[in-house]
Design a protein around this motif. Sequence first.
Motif, mmCIF file in Angstrom:
data_model
loop_
_atom_site.group_PDB
_atom_site.id
_atom_site.type_symbol
_atom_site.label_atom_id
_atom_site.label_comp_id
_atom_site.label_asym_id
_atom_site.label_seq_id
_atom_site.Cartn_x
_atom_site.Cartn_y
_atom_site.Cartn_z
ATOM 1 N N UNK A 14 -36.212 50.002 -3.715
ATOM 2 C CA UNK A 14 -36.044 50.719 -4.940
ATOM 3 C C UNK A 14 -34.919 51.656 -5.150
ATOM 4 N N UNK A 15 -34.849 52.455 -3.720
ATOM 5 C CA UNK A 15 -33.939 53.533 -3.942
ATOM 6 C C UNK A 15 -32.206 53.102 -3.983
ATOM 7 N N UNK A 16 -32.016 51.611 -3.609
ATOM 8 C CA UNK A 16 -30.674 51.290 -3.698
ATOM 9 C C UNK A 16 -30.181 50.796 -5.090
ATOM 10 N N UNK A 17 -28.942 50.711 -4.959
ATOM 11 C CA UNK A 17 -28.267 50.236 -6.484
ATOM 12 C C UNK A 17 -28.488 48.776 -6.542
ATOM 13 N N UNK A 18 -29.192 48.176 -7.127
ATOM 14 C CA UNK A 18 -29.366 46.606 -7.083
ATOM 15 C C UNK A 18 -28.154 46.069 -7.509
ATOM 16 N N UNK A 19 -27.370 46.313 -8.767
ATOM 17 C CA UNK A 19 -26.023 45.903 -8.989
ATOM 18 C C UNK A 19 -25.390 45.812 -8.012
ATOM 19 N N UNK A 20 -25.033 46.918 -7.398
ATOM 20 C CA UNK A 20 -23.944 46.985 -6.361
ATOM 21 C C UNK A 20 -24.257 46.213 -5.045
ATOM 22 N N UNK A 21 -25.641 46.294 -4.601
ATOM 23 C CA UNK A 21 -25.792 45.346 -3.525
ATOM 24 C C UNK A 21 -25.582 43.771 -3.840
ATOM 25 N N UNK A 22 -26.127 43.691 -4.996
ATOM 26 C CA UNK A 22 -25.699 41.938 -5.264
ATOM 27 C C UNK A 22 -24.417 41.724 -5.676
ATOM 28 N N UNK A 23 -23.477 42.617 -5.878
ATOM 29 C CA UNK A 23 -22.247 42.292 -5.984
ATOM 30 C C UNK A 23 -21.632 42.181 -4.586
ATOM 31 N N UNK A 24 -21.898 43.012 -3.535
ATOM 32 C CA UNK A 24 -21.311 42.816 -2.177
ATOM 33 C C UNK A 24 -21.720 41.631 -1.543
ATOM 34 N N UNK A 25 -23.084 41.399 -1.805
ATOM 35 C CA UNK A 25 -23.964 40.048 -1.417
ATOM 36 C C UNK A 25 -23.103 38.999 -1.907
ATOM 37 N N UNK A 26 -22.751 38.962 -3.154
ATOM 38 C CA UNK A 26 -22.151 37.842 -3.718
ATOM 39 C C UNK A 26 -21.026 37.298 -3.050
ATOM 40 N N UNK A 27 -20.065 38.291 -2.582
ATOM 41 C CA UNK A 27 -18.722 37.996 -1.783
ATOM 42 C C UNK A 27 -18.970 37.110 -0.562
ATOM 43 N N UNK A 28 -20.295 36.912 -0.052
ATOM 44 C CA UNK A 28 -20.611 36.166 1.202
ATOM 45 C C UNK A 28 -20.586 34.468 0.855
ATOM 46 N N UNK A 29 -21.124 34.334 -0.500
ATOM 47 C CA UNK A 29 -21.176 33.037 -1.130
ATOM 48 C C UNK A 29 -22.083 32.147 -0.171
ATOM 49 N N UNK A 30 -23.140 32.702 0.079
ATOM 50 C CA UNK A 30 -24.390 32.113 0.794
ATOM 51 C C UNK A 30 -24.049 31.666 2.501
ATOM 52 N N UNK A 31 -23.108 32.103 2.829
ATOM 53 C CA UNK A 31 -22.445 31.875 4.229
ATOM 54 C C UNK A 31 -23.425 32.787 5.186
ATOM 55 N N UNK A 32 -24.138 32.257 6.170
ATOM 56 C CA UNK A 32 -25.026 33.188 6.644
ATOM 57 C C UNK A 32 -24.486 34.147 7.691
ATOM 58 N N UNK A 33 -23.196 33.926 8.391
ATOM 59 C CA UNK A 33 -22.753 34.617 9.214
ATOM 60 C C UNK A 33 -21.926 35.921 8.543
ATOM 61 N N UNK A 34 -21.461 35.483 7.447
ATOM 62 C CA UNK A 34 -20.976 36.569 6.353
ATOM 63 C C UNK A 34 -22.051 37.560 6.046
ATOM 64 N N UNK A 35 -23.225 37.189 5.716
ATOM 65 C CA UNK A 35 -24.241 37.933 4.982
ATOM 66 C C UNK A 35 -24.806 38.920 6.189
ATOM 67 N N UNK A 36 -24.828 38.288 7.373
ATOM 68 C CA UNK A 36 -25.331 39.016 8.665
ATOM 69 C C UNK A 36 -24.562 40.061 9.076
ATOM 70 N N UNK A 37 -23.081 39.681 9.007
ATOM 71 C CA UNK A 37 -22.084 40.907 9.375
ATOM 72 C C UNK A 37 -22.018 41.782 8.449
ATOM 73 N N UNK A 38 -21.655 41.338 7.169
ATOM 74 C CA UNK A 38 -21.396 42.398 6.214
ATOM 75 C C UNK A 38 -22.790 43.233 5.821
ATOM 76 N N UNK A 39 -23.967 42.785 6.112
ATOM 77 C CA UNK A 39 -24.899 43.346 5.594
ATOM 78 C C UNK A 39 -25.082 44.456 6.895
ATOM 79 N N UNK A 40 -25.087 43.904 8.096
ATOM 80 C CA UNK A 40 -25.099 45.035 9.148
ATOM 81 C C UNK A 40 -23.986 46.135 8.986
ATOM 82 N N UNK A 41 -22.766 45.743 8.733
ATOM 83 C CA UNK A 41 -21.889 46.794 8.576
ATOM 84 C C UNK A 41 -22.264 47.848 7.783
#
Length: 838
Positions: free
Chosen positions: A362-389
């Motif tokens: 709840x403390x995070x900017x939902x729109x911003x998070x989804x914008x960054x996540x969308x760049x990964x286009x469902x690729x698991x490795x990208x989701x893991x690496x960019x999320x961890x970064x």
Amino acid sequence: MNIFGSGKSSGEEVKKKLLLLKPAIDEISKLSCDVDVPAPQGGHPFKDFQAQLQDGLHLVKKLERLSSFNLYRRYRYGKQILKIEKNVNDFLLTQGVANLIVDVHKLNLDFKNCSELSERVEEMGRHIIESVNAKFTSDASFNSFMLQQMSTIQLFQSSIDGLHDTAMDEQSTSICNSQIPGIPGFVVGLNNPVNDVKQIIFQDEVNIIGVEGMGGSGKTTLALALCDDLQVKYFFQNNVVFITVSQSPNVMGLLEIMWDKLIGAGRPDFQSIEDAHNQLQKNLSLKGNRQTLVVLDDVWSRSNAEQLLFDAKGYKTVITTRQDYSIPRTNSSHVYHIPMLQKADALSLFCFWAFGQPSIPETEDEYLVKQVEAVCMGLPLALKVIGSSLRNEPQPVWENAKKKLSRAEPISQYHKEELLDCLESSIDVLDDEAKECFLDFGAFPKGRKFNVDSLLDIWVHVHGMEWQDAFVVLLELASRNLLNLTSDPGILAGISFGCGCELSFSQHDVMRDLALRLARQDNAIHGKRLFMPHKENGIPRHWLTLKDQKSTAQFLSIHTGPMEEQDWCQIYFPEVEALALFFSAAEYCLPKFLHTMPKLKVLIIYNYNTKRAILNGLAGFSSVTHLKYVLLQKLIVPPLYESCRSWECLEKLSVCLCEGLGNMNLFDNAQALKFPKFVEMNFDHCNDLEELPRNICSLTSLERLSVTNCHVIQKLPDDLGMLRSLRLLRLSACPSLSMLPPSICRLQQLEFLDISLCMSLKDLSMEFGQLSKLKMLDMNECSGLKMLPKALANLRCLKRVICDEDTEKQWLTIKASSMPNLTVDVVEERFNLDWLDD
């Protein structure tokens, strides 16, 4: 917590947690007893915890049976549930891992007289400690969630199985699944792919199952989940072997491992790879109907796969690979393309690595998070690496990451090494020509489909490739999952004639970013390629360093919004041979430096706005004299007869989703169409094109003419038969076209004719049989054509007809009487709205 109001919901949460943990704790307790681990003073901690779990489940069942009016017992059970939940979390965070490590050290002491077993146990201990410590953070809630998700039992099981394996090797054969790695701690979206592949595996006629997908798409995770699946284990009676092959494998070493796992003791001294393969094949055949599954993970070449494949009753092989062609094609093979994660699963995986929970806090900017996540286009490795970064990073860092990702720049060293460098290995295996071609993908904007001709003609005119060679490279890159190819409904006849207008390509954003990154290594400003990575409001500031200078770029790609004349700066591009202008605007001014491109051969003007754009700044066209290919997309086309008089070298023109064409009568003057080298013209979805200019018939070099999805065109020029070089004529989906000119029968070079979806056509001329070289005819869904002329029986070169049920019987009659080699295909109705994405 309100115990009265939330008792049941709390009980359900605890029940889920207990059910998740119980099998693991039960198995650890059982395994500990099986290897006689001495219990510490006061009892064994896992046995005690096992009893607590059982008590907790019993208590939850009691709560579920309570009436909502029994407030006293709800209060009493609620307090007990809170206590159990606290005990579970405390055990997981403190005693659980510690006692597991203590047990490992005690096992080590018990086996201290056996050096080989001692080393195995030490390795097990190190593996568990490293696996746990690597995932711990300073966040206690994350640690709790992580411990619930990670497969501790698999780590323990793998090592214990290794001990059993050694003992059994001395007696008979090994347990095949003894060294299968553990599944990653948190996985999502595997249920459907696992079930899909299981259905394939369980088919009697399938012995080879290829799982292919781009790097980082979850192929290995899927394979591990298969190995761990209870149905798979039961079906193969636990005879499951997991082999990591890799890019440069030691094939002899892998064959020796396979002997040890599949045959057991008594491995001979193999003289060669061929000898090892032959002896393994012989012994596997002698074992009879033994259900066995072998997973060959990360295969890079078909030759390596074939060296590790065997044929025996009950023997099946799963191959995971980035390259489709690495999978041998036989009657018993089946290929499964692993899909990207769905949106909900992708967001859960991203949040796990970014926040330690499967949802956005709840403390995070939902729109911003989804914008960054969308760049990964469902690729698991990208989701893991960019999320961890981005874990534990403040919002400004997230904002900066979003900007960097839009420019195809790495957001951290971890992102570069773990994702981009990993995917780069897929490029390293390409030859130099294919690598150069791959780099050109960086010129095309993200998230869109493009006609393959726009790419192939760049390779032909800039790289100097033959069209067929360029198409082969395109297929190779697609087979390596570096791009996706899709086709229009119907048949791909144009490929045989050097025309790719029926095919489109798209690419995963991560692959496009990789192409852009590698292209920049050539030199971002002064290299062979100068690409603007995403839409800018004007020219990027670092490009201004080129103002009034000469650039060495050969391929220039610019991606902007609306542009006016003053928005451009003067840069000299004397070496540019391909210019791609991508924009989203209702009005657009061409760059003033167009006149500085004397070598320009390929021009792409591509608008993806919802409205067609007015094009200004046409004066620059007059100085472009070497153009060979022009693509115009979603424009209000200006008076072309004034703009293209200097294009005497033009070979191909494609006009798509454009307006302002009218009836094109302005072309009908003596000077309009002097294109002596013109070979291809395409009009697609031009909804105000009423008729083609009569002067088009003077283009005697024209080989391919496509007028498709043009709904108001009613007739073709009467002198169409003058196009004596025409080999391909596509008139698909022109519902107002009521007749073909009689002169069409004089097209003596015509090999392919497509009149599908021309519902207003009433008849074919009796002279139609004069098309002596016609090989393929597509007349599907021509509902107005009721009777076929008998003259069609004279089409002696005709090999294939595509039609609907209404005319099938007539064609079969013609086939029976005079064309025994004719193939008559009846296809389903076509309905495709993919063009709306453009």
